[in-house]
Design a protein around this motif. Structure first.
Motif, PDB file in Angstrom:
ATOM      1  N   HIS A  90       0.844  -1.187   0.000  1.00  0.00           N
ATOM      2  CA  HIS A  90       0.000   0.000   0.000  1.00  0.00           C
ATOM      3  C   HIS A  90       0.881   1.240   0.000  1.00  0.00           C
ATOM      4  O   HIS A  90       2.091   1.170   0.170  1.00  0.00           O
ATOM      5  CB  HIS A  90      -0.926   0.008   1.217  1.00  0.00           C
ATOM      6  CG  HIS A  90      -0.203   0.126   2.523  1.00  0.00           C
ATOM      7  ND1 HIS A  90       0.429  -0.955   3.133  1.00  0.00           N
ATOM      8  CD2 HIS A  90       0.011   1.186   3.342  1.00  0.00           C
ATOM      9  CE1 HIS A  90       0.983  -0.556   4.259  1.00  0.00           C
ATOM     10  NE2 HIS A  90       0.746   0.755   4.411  1.00  0.00           N
ATOM     11  N   THR A  91       0.242   2.359  -0.186  1.00  0.00           N
ATOM     12  CA  THR A  91       0.939   3.630  -0.124  1.00  0.00           C
ATOM     13  C   THR A  91       0.139   4.602   0.734  1.00  0.00           C
ATOM     14  O   THR A  91      -1.069   4.439   0.904  1.00  0.00           O
ATOM     15  CB  THR A  91       1.184   4.204  -1.541  1.00  0.00           C
ATOM     16  OG1 THR A  91       1.980   5.373  -1.443  1.00  0.00           O
ATOM     17  CG2 THR A  91      -0.102   4.515  -2.261  1.00  0.00           C
TER      18      THR A  91
ATOM     19  N   ALA B 206      -3.549   1.585  -6.036  1.00  0.00           N
ATOM     20  CA  ALA B 206      -2.141   1.993  -5.961  1.00  0.00           C
ATOM     21  C   ALA B 206      -1.314   1.349  -7.066  1.00  0.00           C
ATOM     22  O   ALA B 206      -1.483   0.172  -7.384  1.00  0.00           O
ATOM     23  CB  ALA B 206      -1.547   1.613  -4.608  1.00  0.00           C
ATOM     24  N   GLY B 207      -0.482   2.121  -7.673  1.00  0.00           N
ATOM     25  CA  GLY B 207       0.424   1.625  -8.706  1.00  0.00           C
ATOM     26  C   GLY B 207      -0.213   1.502 -10.082  1.00  0.00           C
ATOM     27  O   GLY B 207       0.443   1.036 -11.009  1.00  0.00           O
ATOM     28  N   THR B 208      -1.474   1.884 -10.222  1.00  0.00           N
ATOM     29  CA  THR B 208      -2.129   1.771 -11.530  1.00  0.00           C
ATOM     30  C   THR B 208      -2.048   3.063 -12.302  1.00  0.00           C
ATOM     31  O   THR B 208      -1.823   4.108 -11.784  1.00  0.00           O
ATOM     32  CB  THR B 208      -3.611   1.365 -11.394  1.00  0.00           C
ATOM     33  OG1 THR B 208      -4.295   2.355 -10.634  1.00  0.00           O
ATOM     34  CG2 THR B 208      -3.749   0.012 -10.743  1.00  0.00           C
TER      35      THR B 208
ATOM     36  N   MET C 274       5.256   2.871  -2.378  1.00  0.00           N
ATOM     37  CA  MET C 274       4.612   1.606  -2.045  1.00  0.00           C
ATOM     38  C   MET C 274       5.430   0.915  -0.969  1.00  0.00           C
ATOM     39  O   MET C 274       6.660   0.887  -1.038  1.00  0.00           O
ATOM     40  CB  MET C 274       4.545   0.730  -3.298  1.00  0.00           C
ATOM     41  CG  MET C 274       3.538  -0.356  -3.216  1.00  0.00           C
ATOM     42  SD  MET C 274       1.859   0.226  -3.392  1.00  0.00           S
ATOM     43  CE  MET C 274       1.823   0.584  -5.137  1.00  0.00           C
TER      44      MET C 274
ATOM     45  N   VAL D 112      -2.652  -1.995  -3.497  1.00  0.00           N
ATOM     46  CA  VAL D 112      -2.530  -2.490  -4.868  1.00  0.00           C
ATOM     47  C   VAL D 112      -3.811  -3.241  -5.238  1.00  0.00           C
ATOM     48  O   VAL D 112      -4.489  -3.803  -4.376  1.00  0.00           O
ATOM     49  CB  VAL D 112      -1.287  -3.404  -5.044  1.00  0.00           C
ATOM     50  CG1 VAL D 112      -0.004  -2.611  -4.850  1.00  0.00           C
ATOM     51  CG2 VAL D 112      -1.334  -4.600  -4.122  1.00  0.00           C
TER      52      VAL D 112
ATOM     53  N   ASP E 127       3.905   8.442  -0.625  1.00  0.00           N
ATOM     54  CA  ASP E 127       3.686   8.021  -2.008  1.00  0.00           C
ATOM     55  C   ASP E 127       4.666   6.952  -2.490  1.00  0.00           C
ATOM     56  O   ASP E 127       4.888   6.812  -3.677  1.00  0.00           O
ATOM     57  CB  ASP E 127       3.693   9.244  -2.940  1.00  0.00           C
ATOM     58  CG  ASP E 127       2.867   9.007  -4.188  1.00  0.00           C
ATOM     59  OD1 ASP E 127       1.905   8.228  -4.122  1.00  0.00           O
ATOM     60  OD2 ASP E 127       3.194   9.597  -5.234  1.00  0.00           O
TER      61      ASP E 127
ATOM     62  N   CYS F 252       9.556  -2.278  -0.442  1.00  0.00           N
ATOM     63  CA  CYS F 252       9.125  -1.063  -1.134  1.00  0.00           C
ATOM     64  C   CYS F 252       9.173  -1.298  -2.635  1.00  0.00           C
ATOM     65  O   CYS F 252       9.818  -2.230  -3.108  1.00  0.00           O
ATOM     66  CB  CYS F 252      10.032   0.113  -0.769  1.00  0.00           C
ATOM     67  SG  CYS F 252       9.967   0.569   0.968  1.00  0.00           S
ATOM     68  N   GLY F 253       8.517  -0.415  -3.377  1.00  0.00           N
ATOM     69  CA  GLY F 253       8.449  -0.526  -4.826  1.00  0.00           C
ATOM     70  C   GLY F 253       7.064  -1.004  -5.236  1.00  0.00           C
ATOM     71  O   GLY F 253       6.345  -1.609  -4.440  1.00  0.00           O
ATOM     72  N   ASP F 254       6.689  -0.734  -6.473  1.00  0.00           N
ATOM     73  CA  ASP F 254       5.337  -1.057  -6.937  1.00  0.00           C
ATOM     74  C   ASP F 254       4.974  -2.525  -6.802  1.00  0.00           C
ATOM     75  O   ASP F 254       3.809  -2.877  -6.703  1.00  0.00           O
ATOM     76  CB  ASP F 254       5.143  -0.605  -8.388  1.00  0.00           C
ATOM     77  CG  ASP F 254       4.973   0.899  -8.504  1.00  0.00           C
ATOM     78  OD1 ASP F 254       4.792   1.562  -7.449  1.00  0.00           O
ATOM     79  OD2 ASP F 254       5.015   1.410  -9.632  1.00  0.00           O
ATOM     80  N   LYS F 255       5.967  -3.395  -6.780  1.00  0.00           N
ATOM     81  CA  LYS F 255       5.717  -4.827  -6.599  1.00  0.00           C
ATOM     82  C   LYS F 255       6.399  -5.363  -5.340  1.00  0.00           C
ATOM     83  O   LYS F 255       6.526  -6.559  -5.165  1.00  0.00           O
ATOM     84  CB  LYS F 255       6.190  -5.590  -7.833  1.00  0.00           C
ATOM     85  CG  LYS F 255       5.417  -5.226  -9.100  1.00  0.00           C
ATOM     86  CD  LYS F 255       5.860  -6.051 -10.275  1.00  0.00           C
ATOM     87  CE  LYS F 255       5.185  -5.752 -11.566  1.00  0.00           C
ATOM     88  NZ  LYS F 255       4.257  -4.725 -11.717  1.00  0.00           N
TER      89      LYS F 255
END
Length: 191
Positions: free
Chosen positions: A88-89, A189-191, A131, A161, A129, A108-111
């Motif tokens: 999450h963020t 998140a991340g989209t 992830m 996410v 902001d 951390c990071g989008d994935k």
């Protein structure tokens, strides 16, 4: 000019006794909030103790034991081995994690592709902001202190996410996901 003086009973009013605290999950279930345990595991960690924050929090099960300064909250997360909330963020708040016992992977990071392992009393500052998630990587129940500061720490700050929303639908139902979205939880998140 003298300083402020407190009577003993006033001083006690500034104290939050940990052994008198209930977890967010326990309070929510006591109020009839119909979220199963797996939802708490995915979103916040099943055993989350809200110690300091905004006592005017509209969701009573999220209210902290003590009123803190604006834009500041402090929680303790009790986490079973292998567990931790989903990626999450926080839109505008910074999270500071301090390991109280055990070991935690902070991802951390989008994935969640970047990770660091923290041990007892290690800490990390995670900016807004970005992830993030944490996971207990020790073989025992462990405790993590999280301090959230800046912005407004509330449900509208959090964005998970899409996979978390999909897990809630598959383990629960689309209605369960809709109920969460109805109280401000997002899965974009991340989209």
């Amino acid at each position: 000019m003298g300083t402020r003086q407190l009577q003993p009973q006033e001083l006690e009013g500034l104290v939050g006794r940990f052994n008198q605290q209930k977890t967010v999950r326990e309070r929510a279930q006591g109020m009839g909030v119909p979220f199963p345990d797996f939802v708490f595991d995915l979103l916040i960690s099943r055993d989350l103790y809200t110690l300091v924050g905004n006592t005017a929090e509209p969701a009573p099960y999220l209210k902290p034991a003590l009123q803190g300064p604006r834009g500041f909250s402090m929680v303790i997360s009790k986490v079973e081995p292998g567990e931790g909330p989903g990626l999450h963020t926080h839109k505008s708040t910074t999270e500071i994690f301090v390991v109280l016992d055990g070991k935690f992977s902070i991802q951390c990071g989008d994935k969640g592709e970047h990770a660091v392992v923290l041990e007892r009393f290690d800490s990390i500052v995670v900016p807004p902001d970005l992830m993030r998630r944490y996971q207990n990587v020790s073989d025992q129940t462990a405790h993590l202190l999280a301090i959230v500061t800046g912005g407004e720490d509330n449900l509208s700050e959090l964005d998970y996410v899409p996979a978390i929303g999909q897990q809630i639908e598959s383990k629960g139902s689309p209605q369960l996901r809709n109920a969460l979205e109805g109280i401000g939880v997002r899965f974009t998140a991340g989209t």
